[in-house]
Design a protein around this motif. Structure first.
Motif, PDB file in Angstrom:
ATOM      1  N   GLY A  37       0.821  -1.210   0.000  1.00 58.88           N
ATOM      2  CA  GLY A  37       0.000   0.000   0.000  1.00 58.88           C
ATOM      3  C   GLY A  37       0.846   1.247   0.000  1.00 58.88           C
ATOM      4  N   THR A  45      -3.117   5.087   9.395  1.00 55.88           N
ATOM      5  CA  THR A  45      -4.003   4.086   8.815  1.00 55.88           C
ATOM      6  C   THR A  45      -3.722   2.719   9.426  1.00 55.88           C
ATOM      7  N   ARG A  46      -4.697   1.841   9.274  1.00 51.86           N
ATOM      8  CA  ARG A  46      -4.600   0.487   9.819  1.00 51.86           C
ATOM      9  C   ARG A  46      -4.715  -0.511   8.678  1.00 51.86           C
ATOM     10  N   TRP A  47      -3.836  -1.524   8.685  1.00 57.13           N
ATOM     11  CA  TRP A  47      -3.786  -2.519   7.628  1.00 57.13           C
ATOM     12  C   TRP A  47      -4.641  -3.721   8.010  1.00 57.13           C
ATOM     13  N   TRP A  76      -6.115  -0.628   3.483  1.00 55.13           N
ATOM     14  CA  TRP A  76      -5.904   0.331   4.566  1.00 55.13           C
ATOM     15  C   TRP A  76      -7.208   1.032   4.922  1.00 55.13           C
ATOM     16  N   SER A  77      -7.411   1.282   6.216  1.00 58.54           N
ATOM     17  CA  SER A  77      -8.526   2.101   6.678  1.00 58.54           C
ATOM     18  C   SER A  77      -7.957   3.276   7.468  1.00 58.54           C
ATOM     19  N   THR A  78      -8.591   4.432   7.343  1.00 63.14           N
ATOM     20  CA  THR A  78      -8.084   5.647   7.968  1.00 63.14           C
ATOM     21  C   THR A  78      -8.432   5.691   9.447  1.00 63.14           C
TER      22      THR A  78
END
Length: 379
Positions: free
Chosen positions: A241, A273-275, A280-282
């Protein structure tokens, strides 16, 4: 007002009896309860007494702030510092123009033979202190502290080191902009086994400057680079990403990867962000153009801290999920003489390594719990 919140879903499977879903309360993404958070954060370390040492800039003053229960106490920084670690004996150590140690009253330079820029410090699992950067004294860009002075690690690197980590085997990992380590070609990442340097894959590494490194519980190595995040699975590197330039990485105890980014010139762009394993999510968006999350720090299971210069002020943010939770029965299992099935959570799984649930209305049976998803929404 737009508020970032998380919905925590935990699926519990009780063999032969029922299936239930545990829904954690909707927890706000919160900032630290202080009004004087730094304008710029460069590094954070957790002291042995639980307080946080935050290296940064308040207005025009570079200093270290000690955060204790929402209150700041200022202490001087040794000049040009960019990294912090805490020694096993509890002393705070800062890296910058040299390596300095705080005795409670003053800073003292550690050793006499290391001069130059120190970008990264690491206390290894065996207690050994490693310093790395762009110095050529006491070793080429990387050295270890022997208790009295700095000693080289082989022939070192041919260019700057920016990051240090330790893998599950206890080997030292270094990342940066170098292309050789010791006597071997090692593009941007190399391993030290205690005797010599080696590459992770033959001459191939992440295709950009490595700013940070972290190993996950599966043994995969993640690198934050100027072109995104790369993962090494033991045989090859892949890009996972690139919302921007990744500066910092952290792992939650459950193994989830969190990354800090530069958002370039985009106001409102993602900086944390989180994987999920596939995307990825913010977690946090920038409130200022050019903002970055320069570090991520997990404080013993209570909060995830992100620091940098992503807002105009208050650039140390904390994320926590200390809130109530409920359980809902989904049914579908075999009837139980114990009555209605119900789950209650006694430990939250967003920041913890596992979840603890108690079940009522069930005969004796094993309970398997796994986190299956997170969702973010606005209120």
């Amino acid at each position: 007002m737009i508020t970032n919140t998380w919905n925590h879903i935990l699926r519990a499977v009780m063999p032969l009896f029922t299936t239930a879903v545990f829904v954690g309360a909707q927890c706000n993404l919160v900032s630290l309860p202080v009004s004087t958070s730094p304008d710029v954060v460069r590094a954070v370390a957790r002291l042995h007494d639980g307080r946080l040492a935050v290296l940064g800039r308040w207005g025009v003053t570079n200093q270290i702030g000690i955060l204790d229960g929402g209150q700041w106490t200022a202490m001087p920084e040794p000049g040009g510092a960019s990294s912090l670690v805490v020694m096993p004996s509890g002393e705070l150590v800062a890296g910058g123009a040299s390596v300095s140690i705080w005795d409670g009253l003053t800073w003292s330079t550690m050793g006499s033979n290391l001069t130059g820029i120190v970008n990264a410090l690491l206390v290894r699992s065996n207690g050994e202190l490693i310093a790395a950067g762009n110095f050529t004294s006491a070793g080429n860009r990387i050295a270890r502290w022997d208790g009295n002075d700095w000693q080289p690690l082989g022939n070192g690197m041919n260019n700057t080191v920016y990051s240090l980590a330790e893998d599950a085997n206890g080997d030292l990992l270094a990342g940066g902009v170098f292309t050789t380590a010791g006597l071997v070609v090692a593009t941007h990442v190399a391993r030290w086994d205690g005797n010599s340097w080696s590459y992770l894959s033959p001459g191939v590494g992440p295709p950009a400057i490595v700013w940070d490194l972290v190993c996950d519980p599966n043994g995969d190595l993640f690198a934050a680079t100027s072109l995104g995040v790369s993962r090494f699975d033991g045989s090859s590197w892949t890009n996972v990403g690139s919302p921007g330039e990744a500066y910092a990485l952290a792992l939650l105890p459950g193994g989830d990867l969190v990354a800090g980014w530069s958002n370039g010139v985009t106001v409102g762009g993602p900086v944390v962000t989180r994987w999920s394993g596939s995307g990825w999510s913010t977690v946090l968006s920038s409130g200022a153009s050019g903002g970055i999350a320069s570090l991520l720090f997990f404080d013993g299971g209570s909060a995830l801290y992100a620091g940098g210069s992503f807002w105009a002020q208050n650039n140390l943010q904390a994320f926590t999920t200390q809130c109530a939770a409920t359980a809902e029965d989904l049914g579908g299992g075999c009837p139980s003489s114990g009555g209605a099935n119900h789950l209650v959570a006694s430990k939250h799984a967003w920041l913890e390594s596992d979840a603890r649930l108690s079940a009522t209305g069930l005969p004796g049976a094993a309970i398997v719990a796994t986190v299956v998803g997170f969702s973010q929404y606005a209120t």
